[in-house]
Design a protein around this motif. Structure first.
Motif, mmCIF file in Angstrom:
data_model
loop_
_atom_site.group_PDB
_atom_site.id
_atom_site.type_symbol
_atom_site.label_atom_id
_atom_site.label_comp_id
_atom_site.label_asym_id
_atom_site.label_seq_id
_atom_site.Cartn_x
_atom_site.Cartn_y
_atom_site.Cartn_z
ATOM 1 N N GLN A 67 -21.562 -47.663 51.951
ATOM 2 C CA GLN A 67 -22.963 -47.981 51.698
ATOM 3 C C GLN A 67 -23.700 -46.682 51.371
ATOM 4 O O GLN A 67 -23.610 -45.709 52.110
ATOM 5 C CB GLN A 67 -23.595 -48.642 52.928
ATOM 6 N N ARG A 68 -24.412 -46.688 50.257
ATOM 7 C CA ARG A 68 -25.225 -45.524 49.909
ATOM 8 C C ARG A 68 -26.467 -45.491 50.787
ATOM 9 O O ARG A 68 -26.900 -46.521 51.292
ATOM 10 C CB ARG A 68 -25.628 -45.575 48.435
ATOM 11 N N GLU A 69 -27.034 -44.329 50.943
ATOM 12 C CA GLU A 69 -28.202 -44.165 51.810
ATOM 13 C C GLU A 69 -29.368 -45.046 51.355
ATOM 14 O O GLU A 69 -30.091 -45.601 52.174
ATOM 15 C CB GLU A 69 -28.637 -42.703 51.831
ATOM 16 N N ASP A 70 -29.527 -45.208 50.048
ATOM 17 C CA ASP A 70 -30.636 -46.008 49.515
ATOM 18 C C ASP A 70 -30.253 -47.461 49.238
ATOM 19 O O ASP A 70 -31.045 -48.223 48.709
ATOM 20 C CB ASP A 70 -31.170 -45.367 48.233
ATOM 21 N N GLU A 71 -29.041 -47.858 49.609
ATOM 22 C CA GLU A 71 -28.540 -49.204 49.333
ATOM 23 C C GLU A 71 -28.921 -50.162 50.461
ATOM 24 O O GLU A 71 -28.782 -49.835 51.637
ATOM 25 C CB GLU A 71 -27.017 -49.174 49.176
ATOM 26 N N THR A 72 -29.396 -51.341 50.092
ATOM 27 C CA THR A 72 -29.739 -52.329 51.105
ATOM 28 C C THR A 72 -28.480 -52.884 51.749
ATOM 29 O O THR A 72 -27.388 -52.832 51.167
ATOM 30 C CB THR A 72 -30.541 -53.504 50.509
ATOM 31 N N SER A 81 -26.932 -55.628 49.567
ATOM 32 C CA SER A 81 -26.114 -55.132 48.468
ATOM 33 C C SER A 81 -24.743 -54.673 48.955
ATOM 34 O O SER A 81 -23.712 -54.961 48.342
ATOM 35 C CB SER A 81 -26.842 -53.985 47.766
ATOM 36 N N TYR A 82 -24.730 -53.975 50.082
ATOM 37 C CA TYR A 82 -23.472 -53.493 50.650
ATOM 38 C C TYR A 82 -22.574 -54.655 51.057
ATOM 39 O O TYR A 82 -21.384 -54.668 50.742
ATOM 40 C CB TYR A 82 -23.736 -52.581 51.848
ATOM 41 N N TRP A 97 -23.779 -46.989 56.240
ATOM 42 C CA TRP A 97 -24.558 -45.762 56.335
ATOM 43 C C TRP A 97 -24.948 -45.570 57.788
ATOM 44 O O TRP A 97 -25.286 -46.526 58.487
ATOM 45 C CB TRP A 97 -25.781 -45.866 55.427
ATOM 46 N N GLU A 133 -34.847 -56.747 56.669
ATOM 47 C CA GLU A 133 -34.983 -55.896 55.481
ATOM 48 C C GLU A 133 -35.870 -56.561 54.438
ATOM 49 O O GLU A 133 -36.726 -55.927 53.835
ATOM 50 C CB GLU A 133 -33.615 -55.624 54.845
ATOM 51 N N LEU A 151 -39.306 -55.060 52.999
ATOM 52 C CA LEU A 151 -39.457 -54.785 51.573
ATOM 53 C C LEU A 151 -40.642 -55.546 50.990
ATOM 54 O O LEU A 151 -41.387 -55.018 50.166
ATOM 55 C CB LEU A 151 -38.172 -55.148 50.812
ATOM 56 N N GLU A 181 -43.839 -53.780 51.929
ATOM 57 C CA GLU A 181 -44.042 -52.577 51.131
ATOM 58 C C GLU A 181 -44.615 -52.924 49.759
ATOM 59 O O GLU A 181 -45.372 -52.160 49.185
ATOM 60 C CB GLU A 181 -42.728 -51.817 50.958
#
Length: 136
Positions: free
Chosen positions: A50-55, A58-59, A87, A117, A121, A124
């Motif tokens: 999982q990327r740091e900016d990935e929800t 998505s992961y 992550w 999440e 989101l 935001e």
């Protein structure tokens, strides 16, 4: 009797170009070997990160896509691979803290976190919409 792509391939062979069944089977195998789908091992799951900016959504989508392509995925291996790719953050901490025993338990907790999440989101997005309306 040949059907589909095998029949098309066979019909395009030059007449009298093959002298034995062994030669025919060798040419057939070399032509169609790329179409064979090899089974994936559970080791490929360890590469999904999982990327740091990935929800989380998505992961989990990416992880599940790979996990479903493996015939015999052991529950414990799935859990280890899933948590290994997460992550380092609050969600991973909660998984370790609660000592979940099955992948079903993990997926239940994933669903709860994904819902949170989505709410965050959406919250935001609301101020951004208000700012745009005020600018207009």
């Amino acid at each position: 009797m040949l059907k589909g792509p095998a029949r098309v391939w066979f019909s395009k062979l030059t007449p009298n170009s093959i002298s034995s069944f062994k030669e025919l089977s060798t040419q057939f195998a070399s032509h169609f070997i790329g179409a064979y789908k090899y089974k994936k091992s559970t080791a490929c799951l360890m590469n999904i990160k999982q990327r740091e900016d990935e929800t989380l959504r998505s992961y989990i989508t990416c992880f599940n896509k790979e996990a479903f392509s493996i015939d015999e995925a052991d529950d414990k291996i799935l859990m280890v691979a899933f948590t290994n790719g997460l992550w380092k953050g609050k969600f991973l901490f909660s998984l370790y803290k609660n000592n979940l025993k099955t992948m079903s338990d993990v997926l239940y907790r994933v669903t709860k976190y994904m819902n949170v999440e989505n709410v965050l989101l959406a919250q935001e997005e609301k101020p951004k919409k208000k700012e745009r309306q005020e600018e207009a």
